[in-house]
Design a protein around this motif. Structure first.
Motif, PDB file in Angstrom:
ATOM      1  N   HIS B  13       0.865  -1.183   0.000  1.00 41.78           N
ATOM      2  CA  HIS B  13       0.000   0.000   0.000  1.00 41.78           C
ATOM      3  C   HIS B  13       0.899   1.229   0.000  1.00 41.78           C
ATOM      4  CE1 HIS B  13      -3.646  -2.351   0.966  1.00 41.78           C
ATOM      5  NE2 HIS B  13      -2.821  -3.078   1.703  1.00 41.78           N
ATOM      6  N   SER B  14       0.848   2.005  -1.066  1.00 35.73           N
ATOM      7  CA  SER B  14       1.691   3.201  -1.146  1.00 35.73           C
ATOM      8  C   SER B  14       0.915   4.292  -1.838  1.00 35.73           C
ATOM      9  CB  SER B  14       2.977   2.894  -1.926  1.00 35.73           C
ATOM     10  OG  SER B  14       2.716   2.780  -3.314  1.00 35.73           O
ATOM     11  N   THR B  32       6.843   6.714   2.595  1.00 34.09           N
ATOM     12  CA  THR B  32       6.447   5.680   3.545  1.00 34.09           C
ATOM     13  C   THR B  32       5.187   4.989   3.012  1.00 34.09           C
ATOM     14  OG1 THR B  32       5.093   7.190   4.836  1.00 34.09           O
ATOM     15  CG2 THR B  32       7.393   6.965   5.497  1.00 34.09           C
ATOM     16  N   GLY B  33       4.939   3.803   3.510  1.00 40.71           N
ATOM     17  CA  GLY B  33       3.765   3.054   3.088  1.00 40.71           C
ATOM     18  C   GLY B  33       3.664   1.807   3.950  1.00 40.71           C
ATOM     19  N   THR B  34       2.808   0.888   3.535  1.00 36.43           N
ATOM     20  CA  THR B  34       2.527  -0.282   4.350  1.00 36.43           C
ATOM     21  C   THR B  34       2.635  -1.549   3.521  1.00 36.43           C
ATOM     22  OG1 THR B  34       1.013   1.022   5.701  1.00 36.43           O
ATOM     23  CG2 THR B  34       0.779  -1.369   5.848  1.00 36.43           C
ATOM     24  N   GLU B  36       1.244  -5.181   3.525  1.00 42.20           N
ATOM     25  CA  GLU B  36       0.187  -5.985   4.156  1.00 42.20           C
ATOM     26  C   GLU B  36       0.419  -7.453   3.820  1.00 42.20           C
ATOM     27  OE1 GLU B  36      -3.647  -5.559   2.373  1.00 42.20           O
ATOM     28  OE2 GLU B  36      -4.533  -7.071   3.682  1.00 42.20           O
ATOM     29  N   ARG B 109       0.537  -5.957   9.325  1.00 35.37           N
ATOM     30  CA  ARG B 109       0.835  -4.712   8.610  1.00 35.37           C
ATOM     31  C   ARG B 109       2.183  -4.149   9.070  1.00 35.37           C
ATOM     32  NH1 ARG B 109      -3.714  -2.862   5.932  1.00 35.37           N
ATOM     33  NH2 ARG B 109      -2.965  -0.712   5.869  1.00 35.37           N
ATOM     34  N   GLU B 111       4.704  -1.022   8.595  1.00 38.82           N
ATOM     35  CA  GLU B 111       4.887   0.326   8.051  1.00 38.82           C
ATOM     36  C   GLU B 111       6.367   0.496   7.735  1.00 38.82           C
ATOM     37  OE1 GLU B 111       3.282   3.360  10.662  1.00 38.82           O
ATOM     38  OE2 GLU B 111       4.256   4.910   9.433  1.00 38.82           O
ATOM     39  N   SER B 113       9.653   2.746   5.433  1.00 43.12           N
ATOM     40  CA  SER B 113      10.099   3.912   4.670  1.00 43.12           C
ATOM     41  C   SER B 113      11.077   3.461   3.600  1.00 43.12           C
ATOM     42  CB  SER B 113      10.732   4.957   5.586  1.00 43.12           C
ATOM     43  OG  SER B 113      11.895   4.444   6.175  1.00 43.12           O
TER      44      SER B 113
END
Lengths: 131, 131
Positions: B13-14, B32-34, B36, B109, B111, B113
């Motif tokens: 997820h970005s 940054t993003g996640t 999953e 999840r 998180e 960078s």
């Protein structure tokens, strides 16, 4: 999206014939061997030269794809770790990353040092090292 | 040996929604993003923690798998290079390698960078950085 199928682009020729015989990390290896690309991928090598360091992705065809936890480097005293926080060959998609030094190139055959990969292992990708 | 099928273990997820918008290399990214992970892979994360650097392999589902030569970084003045001497997403098996910093972990999840990956890209593996 349907999970994709890998295309093997070549295979490794090395004198490492059993998992027990393999160095745990390429950084610990002084073994030399040959990466053989299949002829249909030859033009993908344009520009490769002795002295370069390449990143090679292989498919650990003998690895267990079901295990999600392992003892890192077989050391039970450290407890079970999730495979995604280790470099174990066991993982859902057993893709290994090696950084190898190119010693010589002859057509589809790349002689390399630093090898840590079993003889006959399928190759799935080769990349350069980012500048 | 029949070519194996990859199992997607999760997705990215970005806020990177087009290829044009993506940094060329993760080292150039402060996004940054996640990540999953799908729930069935959760136990593979045991031991992950904020502050770690992880190696993430993704499948560039939008990449052309047929091209064997490209202009590196789109710069035609440098001439065509074999895909195996570049980091182009175009290659027979479009697997991308990113080194990302873990900022926080909440169940499945993560998180991170340093992200350079399109939103929705499938994840195929996570590894630690060798010591």
């Amino acid at each position: 999206m349907h999970p994709p199928e890998l295309h093997f682009i070549g295979k490794v020729h090395s004198d490492i014939h059993t998992i027990k015989d393999a160095p745990k990390f390429h950084a610990e290896s002084d073994r030399t061997g040959t990466l053989e690309l299949y002829p249909q991928y030859l033009e993908g090598l344009k520009g490769i030269a002795a002295g370069q360091t390449i990143v090679v992705l292989c498919w650990f065809h003998q690895a267990n794809r079901e295990a999600l936890q392992v003892y890192p480097r077989g050391d039970k005293s450290r407890g079970l770790h999730g495979v995604f926080v280790t470099r174990s060959p066991m993982r859902p998609n057993p893709i290994a990353i090696s950084e190898l030094k190119v010693l010589a190139v002859d057509g589809c055959r790349i002689e390399v040092s630093g090898l840590d990969i079993l003889n006959g292992t399928p190759i799935v990708d080769i990349k350069n090292i980012p500048a």
